[in-house]
Design an enzyme around this catalytic site. Structure first.
Site, PDB file in Angstrom:
ATOM      1  CD  GLU A 271     -28.086   9.650  -9.387  1.00  0.00           C
ATOM      2  OE1 GLU A 271     -27.519   9.338  -8.317  1.00  0.00           O
ATOM      3  OE2 GLU A 271     -27.686  10.555 -10.127  1.00  0.00           O
ATOM      4  CB  CYS A 306     -30.331   5.640  -2.243  1.00  0.00           C
ATOM      5  SG  CYS A 306     -30.904   7.287  -2.608  1.00  0.00           S
ATOM      6  CD  GLU A 405     -29.102   0.329  -0.818  1.00  0.00           C
ATOM      7  OE1 GLU A 405     -29.101  -0.344  -1.865  1.00  0.00           O
ATOM      8  OE2 GLU A 405     -29.269   1.563  -0.800  1.00  0.00           O
TER       9      GLU A 405
END
Ligand code: NDP
Length: 505
Positions: A271, A306, A405
């Site tokens: 993940e 996330c 990110e």
């Protein structure tokens, strides 16, 4: 929201700090143990920069020890051979104990990684206990299969635990990311070794203690603390670990693929990161509601998510109205004391992460976006690591703030001129974790949600979920899914047993 006052939380936090002075040890074979080397590292609270605890700093020899006891526990069947109905009772007792220790666990989380105590209590601890309840409750309701073969045979397709599995998790939801892996792994009968992030090890250790109290046998749930390149790598390369389930950055996810290939081809669940597009279209009547929900979701958990909807793709005709609402909501996220139950934004996980996040303000300016609020440190007098909620306006999707990110409280607004351009922009990313579209037009909702390459698409909402739905990403956001019944498949092997019942075929 909790009923305790800020003063109550501070008093309880001091008790936790005092207890933590004794040091934090690993849990191997049901016992608290030091690292074989005797080494420790200091866990610092990002709330105020004060040291919290000396934590055992594990290494390869500690991993070997944990794998050995986990293997022995698996082989003698002390957990794996128990009927699912019994494992269910133990897991549900574990969930009850987590609820009973709600304040302590919430404080460990807040002190270790900085999130507001109201969130730790009402979101993290609640979701963690719910996760153990859910998988405990599920496990004695799942049947194996008999294949539709000819009458001369009975072919059973059964599920068996992988054996020894490792979970390597990040610091943004330390307990919850662990629970999403440990709960289905234990429910299916595996033995587990959990490696928490070095920034947030304390709640993992406490969880393993509570698991023992709940009746999970010694050696079945172990915790090895230490840093990733040492402990995480040793788990990834270990020849006797059957599966490795990781949540964290895409870069480290790629390392785990290498570790698996270099060792025993252990099964992987990854993940990974995200850069989630959130499309607000003019066909959605309540622009304010869409913008306000988007801002809340972007700044929740300091943006250390996330699924953070960090790319807000908006039709140009409503851009000004959207931006005005974003600015209003950002003011309610002024960083505050994480132990104050009124605080909605706490500290970032540590100083180096705060510096990394702040650097994106410079990237935004260099690339030509407008920094319309934030971009600076906050609460500097506290000694902690706080960053103001930040909005970049008039960005384009090729800028660093739109491609990388940030994992902090920073929101990038990208105007577009059509639904087609919105879809193209949304998909122009190496990630594919979460996404959203806001529209009142059913056909548009359907078309956009089908076109977006992401594991999660929210229509007219954001971050809505419960245990029943799978969670995970397309593209470089990972492989496999957490949550839901689908996650159970990651922790089992399928076995076909073909029985010939009518003599020779
Ligand atoms: P990292 O990938 O840096 O670390 C995650 C875990 O991996 C930590 O336990 C870390 O240990 C360990 N690790 C680090 N380097 C190595 C290595 N070389 N070998 C083995 N293990 C290693 O991520 P962060 O902790 O910074 O977490 C943020 C990331 O997690 C973001 O990219 C975010 O998107 C992602 N994430 C994904 C989620 C999802 O479900 N898709 C959910 C939440 C977060 P240590 O820190 O002790 O060094």
């Amino acid at each position: 929201m909790t009923e305790l006052s800020k003063a109550d939380w501070h008093a309880k936090a001091e008790q936790i700090r005092n207890a933590a002075q004794a040091g934090a040890k690993m849990i191997i074979n049901g016992r608290k143990v030091d690292a074989a080397s005797g080494r420790t590292f200091t866990s610092i609270s990002p709330i105020d920069g004060r040291p919290l605890a000396q934590v055992a700093c594990g290494a390869e020899e500690d991993v070997n020890r944990a794998v050995q006891v986990a293997r022995a526990a698996f082989e003698d069947g002390r957990w794996a051979s128990r009927p699912p109905a019994e494992r269910k009772l133990v897991l549900r007792r574990f969930a009850d104990l987590i609820r009973a220790h709600r304040e302590e666990l919430a404080l460990l989380e807040t002190l270790d990684m900085g999130k507001p105590i109201a969130d730790s209590t009402s979101i993290d601890v609640r979701a963690v206990s719910n996760c153990f309840d859910w998988y405990g409750e599920a496990i004695d309701k799942i049947y194996d299969e008999i294949a539709p073969t000819a009458a001369s045979a009975v072919a059973m397709v059964t599920k068996e635990p992988l054996g020894v599995v490792a979970a390597v998790v990040p610091w943004n939801f330390p307990m919850l990311m662990a629970a999403w892996k440990v709960a289905p792994a234990l429910a299916t009968g595996n033995s587990v070794i959990l490696k928490p992030a070095e920034q947030s090890p304390l709640s993992a250790i406490r969880l393993a203690e509570l698991a023992l109290e709940a009746g999970i046998p010694e050696g079945v749930f172990n915790v090895v603390t230490g840093d990733g390149p040492e402990v995480g790598r040793a788990l990834g390369l270990h020849m006797d670990v059957d599966g490795l389930f990781f949540t964290g950055s895409t870069q480290v996810g790629k390392y785990f693929m290498e570790y698996s290939a270099q060792s025993n081809l252990k099964r992987l669940g990854l993940e990974l990161g995200g850069k989630s597009p959130n499309i607000i279209l003019s066909s959605y009547r309540d622009t304010k509601h869409a913008a306000s929900t988007s801002a809340h979701s972007a700044f929740f958990n300091q943006g250390e998510m996330c699924t953070c909807p960090s790319r807000l793709i908006v039709e140009r005709s409503i851009q000004d109205e959207v931006v005005e609402t974003l600015l209003t909501i950002s003011r309610s996220y002024a960083p505050g004391d994480p132990l104050d139950p009124e605080t909605s934004m706490g500290a970032l996980v540590n100083e180096s992460h705060a510096n990394r996040v702040l650097a994106f303000t410079d990237h935004a300016r260099t690339d030509g976006a407008d920094v319309i609020t934030g971009g600076k440190r906050a609460r500097t007098e506290s000694g902690g690591s706080y960053v103001e909620p930040t909005i970049f306006n008039n960005a384009t999707n090729d800028m660093r703030i739109a491609q990388e990110e940030i994992f902090g409280p920073m929101l990038t607004v990208i105007p577009v001129d059509s639904v087609e351009e919105a879809i193209k922009t949304a998909n122009d990313s190496c990630y594919g974790l979460a996404s959203a579209v806001w529209t009142d037009d059913l056909a548009t909702a359907h078309r956009v949600s089908k076109s977006i390459r992401a594991g999660l698409v929210y229509v007219n909402c954001y971050d809505c979920d419960d245990m029943t739905t799978p969670f995970g990403g397309f593209k470089e956001s990972g492989i496999g899914r957490d949550k839901s019944l689908h996650a159970l498949d990651k922790y089992v092997e399928l076995k076909t047993t073909w029985m010939n019942i009518e003599g020779r075929p």
